[in-house]
Design a protein around this motif. Structure first.
Motif, PDB file in Angstrom:
ATOM      1  N   LYS A   1     -64.205  26.054  10.309  1.00 51.08           N
ATOM      2  CA  LYS A   1     -65.151  26.880  11.060  1.00 51.08           C
ATOM      3  C   LYS A   1     -66.207  26.030  11.745  1.00 51.08           C
ATOM      4  O   LYS A   1     -66.698  26.377  12.813  1.00 51.08           O
ATOM      5  CB  LYS A   1     -65.818  27.892  10.128  1.00 51.08           C
ATOM      6  N   GLU A   2     -66.584  24.923  11.103  1.00 51.70           N
ATOM      7  CA  GLU A   2     -67.608  24.069  11.683  1.00 51.70           C
ATOM      8  C   GLU A   2     -67.066  23.231  12.832  1.00 51.70           C
ATOM      9  O   GLU A   2     -67.794  22.909  13.759  1.00 51.70           O
ATOM     10  CB  GLU A   2     -68.188  23.147  10.602  1.00 51.70           C
TER      11      GLU A   2
ATOM     12  N   PRO B   1     -63.881  23.668  15.005  1.00 55.07           N
ATOM     13  CA  PRO B   1     -62.624  24.255  15.488  1.00 55.07           C
ATOM     14  C   PRO B   1     -61.914  23.320  16.456  1.00 55.07           C
ATOM     15  O   PRO B   1     -62.546  22.638  17.259  1.00 55.07           O
ATOM     16  CB  PRO B   1     -63.080  25.543  16.192  1.00 55.07           C
TER      17      PRO B   1
ATOM     18  N   ARG C   1     -69.912  27.996  16.082  1.00 51.32           N
ATOM     19  CA  ARG C   1     -68.802  27.932  15.132  1.00 51.32           C
ATOM     20  C   ARG C   1     -68.192  29.322  15.005  1.00 51.32           C
ATOM     21  O   ARG C   1     -68.810  30.323  15.359  1.00 51.32           O
ATOM     22  CB  ARG C   1     -69.279  27.488  13.751  1.00 51.32           C
ATOM     23  N   LEU C   2     -66.978  29.372  14.470  1.00 47.13           N
ATOM     24  CA  LEU C   2     -66.374  30.668  14.157  1.00 47.13           C
ATOM     25  C   LEU C   2     -67.227  31.352  13.094  1.00 47.13           C
ATOM     26  O   LEU C   2     -67.623  30.734  12.104  1.00 47.13           O
ATOM     27  CB  LEU C   2     -64.945  30.471  13.649  1.00 47.13           C
ATOM     28  N   GLY C   3     -67.496  32.631  13.293  1.00 45.58           N
ATOM     29  CA  GLY C   3     -68.301  33.384  12.346  1.00 45.58           C
ATOM     30  C   GLY C   3     -69.776  33.408  12.661  1.00 45.58           C
ATOM     31  O   GLY C   3     -70.532  34.168  12.038  1.00 45.58           O
TER      32      GLY C   3
END
Length: 430
Positions: free
Chosen positions: A149-150, A152, A219-221
Protein backbone atom coordinates in the motif's frame (compact mmCIF):
# COMPACT_ATOMS: atom_id res chain seq x y z
CA UNK A 1 20.21 -38.89 -38.43
CA UNK A 2 20.87 -37.27 -41.82
CA UNK A 3 20.20 -40.59 -43.49
CA UNK A 4 16.78 -40.80 -41.88
CA UNK A 5 15.94 -37.25 -43.04
CA UNK A 6 17.06 -38.04 -46.58
CA UNK A 7 14.97 -41.20 -46.61
CA UNK A 8 11.94 -39.18 -45.37
CA UNK A 9 12.41 -36.66 -48.19
CA UNK A 10 12.65 -39.45 -50.76
CA UNK A 11 9.49 -41.06 -49.40
CA UNK A 12 7.56 -37.76 -49.43
CA UNK A 13 8.69 -37.03 -53.01
CA UNK A 14 7.67 -40.53 -54.05
CA UNK A 15 4.23 -40.07 -52.45
CA UNK A 16 3.78 -36.71 -54.19
CA UNK A 17 4.65 -38.20 -57.59
CA UNK A 18 2.42 -41.19 -57.05
CA UNK A 19 -0.56 -38.99 -56.08
CA UNK A 20 0.05 -36.69 -59.07
CA UNK A 21 0.25 -39.57 -61.53
CA UNK A 22 -2.90 -41.15 -60.11
CA UNK A 23 -4.89 -37.92 -60.39
CA UNK A 24 -3.56 -37.24 -63.90
CA UNK A 25 -4.71 -40.68 -64.96
CA UNK A 26 -8.14 -39.84 -63.59
CA UNK A 27 -8.30 -36.84 -65.92
CA UNK A 28 -7.55 -33.98 -63.52
CA UNK A 29 -5.48 -31.06 -64.78
CA UNK A 30 -2.26 -30.01 -63.07
CA UNK A 31 -3.86 -26.79 -61.72
CA UNK A 32 -6.75 -28.70 -60.17
CA UNK A 33 -4.34 -31.24 -58.72
CA UNK A 34 -2.27 -28.44 -57.19
CA UNK A 35 -5.42 -26.79 -55.79
CA UNK A 36 -6.70 -30.05 -54.29
CA UNK A 37 -3.30 -30.83 -52.82
CA UNK A 38 -2.93 -27.39 -51.18
CA UNK A 39 -6.53 -27.36 -49.93
CA UNK A 40 -6.30 -30.85 -48.45
CA UNK A 41 -2.97 -30.26 -46.73
CA UNK A 42 -4.13 -26.87 -45.43
CA UNK A 43 -7.26 -28.39 -43.89
CA UNK A 44 -5.14 -31.23 -42.50
CA UNK A 45 -2.70 -28.72 -40.96
CA UNK A 46 -5.51 -26.80 -39.25
CA UNK A 47 -7.15 -30.00 -37.99
CA UNK A 48 -3.87 -31.26 -36.50
CA UNK A 49 -3.18 -27.82 -34.99
CA UNK A 50 -6.68 -27.74 -33.48
CA UNK A 51 -6.26 -31.21 -32.01
CA UNK A 52 -2.84 -30.30 -30.62
CA UNK A 53 -4.23 -27.15 -29.01
CA UNK A 54 -7.18 -29.07 -27.57
CA UNK A 55 -4.85 -31.67 -26.05
CA UNK A 56 -2.55 -28.98 -24.66
CA UNK A 57 -5.34 -26.84 -23.20
CA UNK A 58 -7.88 -29.41 -22.06
CA UNK A 59 -5.46 -32.05 -20.79
CA UNK A 60 -2.00 -30.65 -20.08
CA UNK A 61 -3.06 -27.19 -18.89
CA UNK A 62 -5.98 -28.43 -16.80
CA UNK A 63 -3.82 -31.13 -15.24
CA UNK A 64 -1.21 -28.51 -14.36
CA UNK A 65 -3.88 -26.17 -12.95
CA UNK A 66 -5.32 -28.92 -10.74
CA UNK A 67 -1.83 -29.73 -9.49
CA UNK A 68 -1.21 -26.05 -8.72
CA UNK A 69 -4.44 -25.73 -6.72
CA UNK A 70 -3.39 -28.66 -4.52
CA UNK A 71 -0.17 -26.97 -3.43
CA UNK A 72 -0.02 -25.02 -0.15
CA UNK A 73 1.54 -21.95 -1.75
CA UNK A 74 -0.84 -19.22 -2.88
CA UNK A 75 1.60 -17.67 -5.30
CA UNK A 76 1.18 -20.34 -7.98
CA UNK A 77 -2.61 -19.84 -7.79
CA UNK A 78 -2.10 -16.40 -9.31
CA UNK A 79 -0.54 -18.08 -12.36
CA UNK A 80 -3.80 -19.96 -12.90
CA UNK A 81 -6.03 -16.97 -12.14
CA UNK A 82 -4.16 -14.78 -14.64
CA UNK A 83 -4.41 -17.52 -17.34
CA UNK A 84 -0.65 -17.70 -17.94
CA UNK A 85 -0.73 -21.45 -18.65
CA UNK A 86 -3.83 -21.11 -20.82
CA UNK A 87 -2.24 -18.39 -22.95
CA UNK A 88 0.97 -20.41 -23.28
CA UNK A 89 -1.02 -23.25 -24.85
CA UNK A 90 -1.82 -20.98 -27.83
CA UNK A 91 1.79 -21.36 -28.97
CA UNK A 92 1.12 -25.00 -29.86
CA UNK A 93 -1.02 -24.38 -33.02
CA UNK A 94 1.64 -22.08 -34.49
CA UNK A 95 4.38 -24.63 -33.75
CA UNK A 96 2.33 -27.26 -35.62
CA UNK A 97 1.40 -25.08 -38.60
CA UNK A 98 4.86 -23.65 -39.22
CA UNK A 99 6.45 -26.90 -40.64
CA UNK A 100 3.33 -27.48 -42.77
CA UNK A 101 3.92 -24.13 -44.49
CA UNK A 102 7.28 -25.31 -45.83
CA UNK A 103 5.72 -28.55 -47.06
CA UNK A 104 2.56 -27.09 -48.63
CA UNK A 105 3.96 -23.89 -50.15
CA UNK A 106 7.56 -24.97 -50.85
CA UNK A 107 7.24 -23.96 -54.50
CA UNK A 108 5.65 -20.53 -53.74
CA UNK A 109 8.45 -18.50 -52.22
CA UNK A 110 6.54 -15.21 -51.77
CA UNK A 111 3.49 -16.85 -50.23
CA UNK A 112 5.71 -19.08 -48.11
CA UNK A 113 7.57 -16.05 -46.75
CA UNK A 114 4.34 -14.14 -46.11
CA UNK A 115 2.78 -17.02 -44.17
CA UNK A 116 5.96 -17.49 -42.17
CA UNK A 117 5.82 -13.80 -41.28
CA UNK A 118 2.18 -14.12 -40.20
CA UNK A 119 3.07 -17.02 -37.94
CA UNK A 120 5.93 -15.01 -36.47
CA UNK A 121 3.58 -12.10 -35.74
CA UNK A 122 1.18 -14.59 -34.14
CA UNK A 123 4.04 -15.78 -31.92
CA UNK A 124 4.73 -12.17 -30.90
CA UNK A 125 1.07 -11.55 -30.01
CA UNK A 126 0.93 -14.68 -27.82
CA UNK A 127 4.22 -13.78 -26.14
CA UNK A 128 2.85 -10.29 -25.39
CA UNK A 129 -0.23 -11.89 -23.81
CA UNK A 130 2.06 -14.12 -21.74
CA UNK A 131 4.09 -11.09 -20.62
CA UNK A 132 0.85 -9.32 -19.67
CA UNK A 133 -0.20 -12.30 -17.53
CA UNK A 134 3.27 -12.55 -15.97
CA UNK A 135 3.24 -8.87 -14.98
CA UNK A 136 -0.22 -9.28 -13.46
CA UNK A 137 1.03 -12.29 -11.48
CA UNK A 138 3.89 -10.14 -10.18
CA UNK A 139 1.38 -7.44 -9.19
CA UNK A 140 -0.83 -9.98 -7.37
CA UNK A 141 2.11 -11.42 -5.45
CA UNK A 142 3.42 -7.96 -4.59
CA UNK A 143 -0.04 -6.91 -3.34
CA UNK A 144 0.21 -9.56 -0.60
CA UNK A 145 3.22 -7.81 0.93
CA UNK A 146 2.65 -5.44 3.89
CA UNK A 147 4.46 -2.58 2.15
CA UNK A 148 2.38 -2.81 -1.04
CA UNK A 149 0.00 0.00 0.00
CA UNK A 150 2.88 2.35 0.73
CA UNK A 151 4.73 1.59 -2.51
CA UNK A 152 2.26 0.53 -5.24
CA UNK A 153 3.93 -0.75 -8.42
CA UNK A 154 0.89 -1.16 -10.67
CA UNK A 155 1.77 1.98 -12.62
CA UNK A 156 5.33 0.77 -13.22
CA UNK A 157 4.15 -2.66 -14.40
CA UNK A 158 1.67 -1.04 -16.76
CA UNK A 159 4.48 1.14 -18.08
CA UNK A 160 6.69 -1.91 -18.62
CA UNK A 161 3.81 -3.69 -20.37
CA UNK A 162 3.35 -0.67 -22.64
CA UNK A 163 7.06 -0.77 -23.56
CA UNK A 164 6.80 -4.47 -24.45
CA UNK A 165 3.70 -3.79 -26.57
CA UNK A 166 5.47 -0.99 -28.46
CA UNK A 167 8.48 -3.25 -29.09
CA UNK A 168 6.13 -6.02 -30.23
CA UNK A 169 4.31 -3.68 -32.62
CA UNK A 170 7.57 -2.38 -34.10
CA UNK A 171 8.94 -5.91 -34.44
CA UNK A 172 5.73 -7.03 -36.18
CA UNK A 173 5.99 -4.08 -38.59
CA UNK A 174 9.60 -5.03 -39.26
CA UNK A 175 8.66 -8.65 -40.00
CA UNK A 176 5.65 -7.90 -42.22
CA UNK A 177 7.44 -5.21 -44.21
CA UNK A 178 10.73 -7.17 -44.45
CA UNK A 179 12.59 -4.15 -43.06
CA UNK A 180 15.31 -4.38 -40.44
CA UNK A 181 14.19 -3.48 -36.94
CA UNK A 182 16.88 -0.80 -36.68
CA UNK A 183 15.46 0.91 -39.75
CA UNK A 184 11.98 0.84 -38.17
CA UNK A 185 13.34 2.50 -35.02
CA UNK A 186 15.11 5.08 -37.18
CA UNK A 187 11.90 5.91 -39.01
CA UNK A 188 10.10 6.15 -35.70
CA UNK A 189 11.55 9.61 -35.18
CA UNK A 190 9.41 10.90 -38.04
CA UNK A 191 6.21 9.98 -36.22
CA UNK A 192 7.44 10.77 -32.70
CA UNK A 193 5.23 13.87 -32.51
CA UNK A 194 2.15 11.80 -33.39
CA UNK A 195 3.04 9.16 -30.79
CA UNK A 196 3.56 11.83 -28.14
CA UNK A 197 0.12 13.22 -28.94
CA UNK A 198 -1.55 9.81 -28.89
CA UNK A 199 0.18 8.65 -25.70
CA UNK A 200 0.21 12.03 -23.94
CA UNK A 201 -1.97 10.92 -21.04
CA UNK A 202 -0.03 7.68 -20.66
CA UNK A 203 3.33 9.47 -20.58
CA UNK A 204 2.07 12.08 -18.13
CA UNK A 205 0.53 9.33 -16.00
CA UNK A 206 3.78 7.36 -15.96
CA UNK A 207 5.80 10.39 -14.85
CA UNK A 208 3.15 11.27 -12.25
CA UNK A 209 3.16 7.68 -10.91
CA UNK A 210 6.89 7.90 -10.32
CA UNK A 211 6.56 11.25 -8.53
CA UNK A 212 3.65 10.06 -6.39
CA UNK A 213 5.55 6.94 -5.38
CA UNK A 214 8.94 8.56 -4.77
CA UNK A 215 7.46 11.42 -2.74
CA UNK A 216 4.97 9.12 -0.98
CA UNK A 217 2.12 11.50 -1.79
CA UNK A 218 -0.69 8.96 -2.16
CA UNK A 219 -1.12 5.34 -1.10
CA UNK A 220 -3.90 2.81 -1.53
CA UNK A 221 -6.42 3.33 1.25
CA UNK A 222 -5.60 7.00 1.79
CA UNK A 223 -8.48 9.40 2.35
CA UNK A 224 -8.07 12.22 -0.15
CA UNK A 225 -10.19 15.27 -0.96
CA UNK A 226 -10.06 16.86 -4.40
CA UNK A 227 -12.89 19.39 -4.80
CA UNK A 228 -11.90 20.22 -8.39
CA UNK A 229 -12.91 16.67 -9.38
CA UNK A 230 -15.74 16.25 -6.82
CA UNK A 231 -13.70 13.50 -5.15
CA UNK A 232 -13.72 12.93 -1.39
CA UNK A 233 -13.05 9.41 -0.19
CA UNK A 234 -10.61 6.50 -0.10
CA UNK A 235 -8.14 5.62 -2.86
CA UNK A 236 -9.04 2.10 -4.03
CA UNK A 237 -6.91 1.77 -7.17
CA UNK A 238 -3.91 3.47 -8.74
CA UNK A 239 -3.06 2.77 -12.37
CA UNK A 240 -0.84 4.31 -15.00
CA UNK A 241 -3.58 6.64 -16.25
CA UNK A 242 -6.13 6.98 -13.45
CA UNK A 243 -6.64 6.96 -9.71
CA UNK A 244 -10.00 5.61 -8.49
CA UNK A 245 -11.46 7.21 -5.38
CA UNK A 246 -14.48 5.70 -3.65
CA UNK A 247 -16.43 8.63 -2.25
CA UNK A 248 -18.23 8.37 1.07
CA UNK A 249 -21.57 8.11 -0.75
CA UNK A 250 -20.12 4.94 -2.40
CA UNK A 251 -19.80 6.56 -5.82
CA UNK A 252 -16.50 6.22 -7.69
CA UNK A 253 -14.54 9.23 -8.92
CA UNK A 254 -11.87 8.62 -11.55
CA UNK A 255 -9.10 11.19 -11.49
CA UNK A 256 -6.22 11.37 -14.02
CA UNK A 257 -2.99 10.36 -12.29
CA UNK A 258 -1.16 13.46 -13.48
CA UNK A 259 -3.91 15.66 -11.95
CA UNK A 260 -2.60 14.70 -8.51
CA UNK A 261 0.67 16.37 -9.49
CA UNK A 262 -0.65 19.37 -11.41
CA UNK A 263 -3.55 20.22 -9.09
CA UNK A 264 -3.96 20.56 -5.34
CA UNK A 265 -5.58 17.94 -3.14
CA UNK A 266 -5.77 17.07 0.56
CA UNK A 267 -4.43 13.78 1.88
CA UNK A 268 -5.83 13.00 5.33
CA UNK A 269 -3.27 10.28 6.04
CA UNK A 270 -1.34 12.54 8.45
CA UNK A 271 -4.49 13.01 10.51
CA UNK A 272 -5.07 9.27 10.74
CA UNK A 273 -1.46 8.53 11.64
CA UNK A 274 -1.42 11.24 14.33
CA UNK A 275 -4.31 9.57 16.14
CA UNK A 276 -6.24 12.83 16.49
CA UNK A 277 -8.76 14.69 14.37
CA UNK A 278 -9.24 18.41 14.58
CA UNK A 279 -12.41 19.99 15.95
CA UNK A 280 -12.50 23.58 14.73
CA UNK A 281 -15.86 25.19 15.18
CA UNK A 282 -17.10 28.45 16.63
CA UNK A 283 -20.31 29.63 18.21
CA UNK A 284 -21.40 33.28 18.04
CA UNK A 285 -22.27 34.98 21.33
CA UNK A 286 -24.71 37.91 21.39
CA UNK A 287 -22.54 40.87 22.50
CA UNK A 288 -25.48 42.42 24.35
CA UNK A 289 -25.47 39.49 26.78
CA UNK A 290 -21.83 40.06 27.90
CA UNK A 291 -21.53 41.77 31.32
CA UNK A 292 -19.66 41.75 34.63
CA UNK A 293 -20.39 38.95 37.06
CA UNK A 294 -22.62 39.84 40.00
CA UNK A 295 -21.96 38.46 43.51
CA UNK A 296 -24.89 36.10 43.03
CA UNK A 297 -23.39 34.77 39.81
CA UNK A 298 -19.99 34.32 41.50
CA UNK A 299 -21.58 32.33 44.34
CA UNK A 300 -23.35 30.22 41.71
CA UNK A 301 -20.12 29.58 39.76
CA UNK A 302 -18.31 28.47 42.93
CA UNK A 303 -20.61 25.46 43.05
CA UNK A 304 -19.52 24.32 39.54
CA UNK A 305 -16.91 21.57 39.78
CA UNK A 306 -14.81 22.81 36.84
CA UNK A 307 -14.85 26.43 38.10
CA UNK A 308 -14.49 26.18 41.89
CA UNK A 309 -10.68 26.45 42.10
CA UNK A 310 -10.51 28.97 39.25
CA UNK A 311 -13.04 31.33 40.89
CA UNK A 312 -11.23 31.24 44.24
CA UNK A 313 -7.82 31.87 42.67
CA UNK A 314 -9.12 34.56 40.33
CA UNK A 315 -10.98 36.45 43.07
CA UNK A 316 -7.85 36.46 45.21
CA UNK A 317 -5.79 37.73 42.27
CA UNK A 318 -8.27 40.51 41.46
CA UNK A 319 -8.56 41.52 45.12
CA UNK A 320 -4.79 41.89 45.46
CA UNK A 321 -4.60 43.88 42.23
CA UNK A 322 -7.38 46.29 43.17
CA UNK A 323 -5.94 46.83 46.66
CA UNK A 324 -2.45 47.36 45.29
CA UNK A 325 -3.63 50.17 43.05
CA UNK A 326 -6.23 51.46 45.50
CA UNK A 327 -9.12 50.89 43.09
CA UNK A 328 -12.49 52.40 43.92
CA UNK A 329 -14.73 49.38 43.47
CA UNK A 330 -17.92 51.37 43.83
CA UNK A 331 -17.80 51.88 40.06
CA UNK A 332 -17.92 48.73 37.96
CA UNK A 333 -15.62 50.17 35.34
CA UNK A 334 -12.76 50.62 37.79
CA UNK A 335 -10.17 47.89 38.29
CA UNK A 336 -10.40 44.31 37.14
CA UNK A 337 -13.52 42.20 37.41
CA UNK A 338 -14.83 38.84 36.27
CA UNK A 339 -17.07 38.76 33.19
CA UNK A 340 -19.58 36.07 32.37
CA UNK A 341 -17.92 35.50 28.98
CA UNK A 342 -14.47 35.12 30.54
CA UNK A 343 -15.78 32.65 33.11
CA UNK A 344 -17.59 30.73 30.39
CA UNK A 345 -14.41 30.53 28.31
CA UNK A 346 -12.52 29.20 31.33
CA UNK A 347 -15.30 26.71 31.99
CA UNK A 348 -15.09 25.38 28.44
CA UNK A 349 -11.32 25.06 28.76
CA UNK A 350 -11.60 23.05 31.96
CA UNK A 351 -14.53 21.01 30.63
CA UNK A 352 -12.63 19.97 27.49
CA UNK A 353 -9.44 19.21 29.43
CA UNK A 354 -11.44 16.72 31.49
CA UNK A 355 -13.24 15.33 28.42
CA UNK A 356 -12.25 11.65 27.92
CA UNK A 357 -12.11 11.92 24.11
CA UNK A 358 -10.14 15.15 23.69
CA UNK A 359 -6.41 14.77 23.09
CA UNK A 360 -4.22 16.47 25.68
CA UNK A 361 -1.04 16.21 23.55
CA UNK A 362 -2.19 18.25 20.56
CA UNK A 363 -3.14 21.88 19.95
CA UNK A 364 -5.70 23.04 22.52
CA UNK A 365 -7.29 26.49 22.16
CA UNK A 366 -10.48 28.21 23.30
CA UNK A 367 -10.25 31.63 21.69
CA UNK A 368 -12.06 34.78 20.65
CA UNK A 369 -12.32 35.55 16.95
CA UNK A 370 -12.86 38.94 15.37
CA UNK A 371 -16.31 40.30 16.38
CA UNK A 372 -18.66 40.79 13.48
CA UNK A 373 -22.28 41.55 12.71
CA UNK A 374 -23.23 38.14 14.13
CA UNK A 375 -21.65 38.69 17.55
CA UNK A 376 -18.45 37.42 19.16
CA UNK A 377 -17.33 34.04 17.78
CA UNK A 378 -15.86 31.79 20.48
CA UNK A 379 -13.87 29.12 18.67
CA UNK A 380 -12.98 25.69 19.94
CA UNK A 381 -9.76 24.42 18.38
CA UNK A 382 -8.95 20.98 19.81
CA UNK A 383 -8.36 17.42 18.62
CA UNK A 384 -10.43 14.32 19.29
CA UNK A 385 -8.55 11.13 20.16
CA UNK A 386 -10.54 9.06 17.64
CA UNK A 387 -10.27 9.68 13.89
CA UNK A 388 -13.18 7.46 12.84
CA UNK A 389 -15.73 9.63 11.12
CA UNK A 390 -18.91 8.59 12.93
CA UNK A 391 -17.30 8.64 16.37
CA UNK A 392 -15.60 11.97 15.65
CA UNK A 393 -18.91 13.55 14.62
CA UNK A 394 -20.53 12.18 17.79
CA UNK A 395 -17.82 13.68 20.02
CA UNK A 396 -18.12 17.03 18.28
CA UNK A 397 -21.92 17.03 18.49
CA UNK A 398 -21.89 16.16 22.22
CA UNK A 399 -19.53 19.06 22.97
CA UNK A 400 -21.67 21.65 21.20
CA UNK A 401 -24.87 20.22 22.64
CA UNK A 402 -23.37 20.86 26.05
CA UNK A 403 -22.23 24.37 25.12
CA UNK A 404 -25.70 25.40 23.94
CA UNK A 405 -27.26 23.95 27.10
CA UNK A 406 -24.93 25.69 29.60
CA UNK A 407 -24.75 29.14 27.98
CA UNK A 408 -27.88 30.45 29.76
CA UNK A 409 -26.28 29.47 33.09
CA UNK A 410 -23.66 32.15 32.41
CA UNK A 411 -26.19 34.76 31.37
CA UNK A 412 -25.06 34.49 27.72
CA UNK A 413 -27.12 34.20 24.57
CA UNK A 414 -26.31 32.67 21.22
CA UNK A 415 -26.66 35.08 18.34
CA UNK A 416 -29.16 34.14 15.64
CA UNK A 417 -31.32 36.10 13.26
CA UNK A 418 -34.72 36.95 14.75
CA UNK A 419 -37.53 34.72 13.57
CA UNK A 420 -39.45 37.76 12.32
CA UNK A 421 -36.58 38.80 10.07
CA UNK A 422 -36.22 35.29 8.71
CA UNK A 423 -39.96 35.14 7.96
CA UNK A 424 -39.89 38.55 6.30
CA UNK A 425 -36.86 37.51 4.22
CA UNK A 426 -38.71 34.40 3.15
CA UNK A 427 -41.71 36.45 2.03
CA UNK A 428 -39.44 38.81 0.10
CA UNK A 429 -37.74 35.90 -1.70
CA UNK A 430 -41.08 34.34 -2.64
Amino acid sequence: MSEIINETKIDSNFIDKWINEMLLNLGFSENIILFLKISTLTVLAFVIARIAHHVAKKILVRTAERAVKRTKSKYDDYIVNRKLLSRTSYLIPAMVIKPFIDWIFKDMEDLNLFLHNLVSVYFIVIILLMIDSTLKVVQDIYATKPYAKERPIKGYLQGANLVFILIGILTSISILSNVELLAVFTGLGAIAAVLLLVFKDTILGFVASIQLSVNDMVRLGDWVSMPSHNADGDVIEMTLNTVKIQNFDKTISTVPTYALISESFINWRGMKESGGRRIKRSISIDMKSVHFCTPEMIDKFKKVRFLRSYIDEKLEELKEYNQQFDIDESSLINGRRLTNLGVFRKYMESYLKHHPHISKDMTFLIRHLQPNEKGIPIEIYVFSDDTRWAIYEGIQADIFDHILAVLPEFGLKVFQFPTELSTDAGHLES
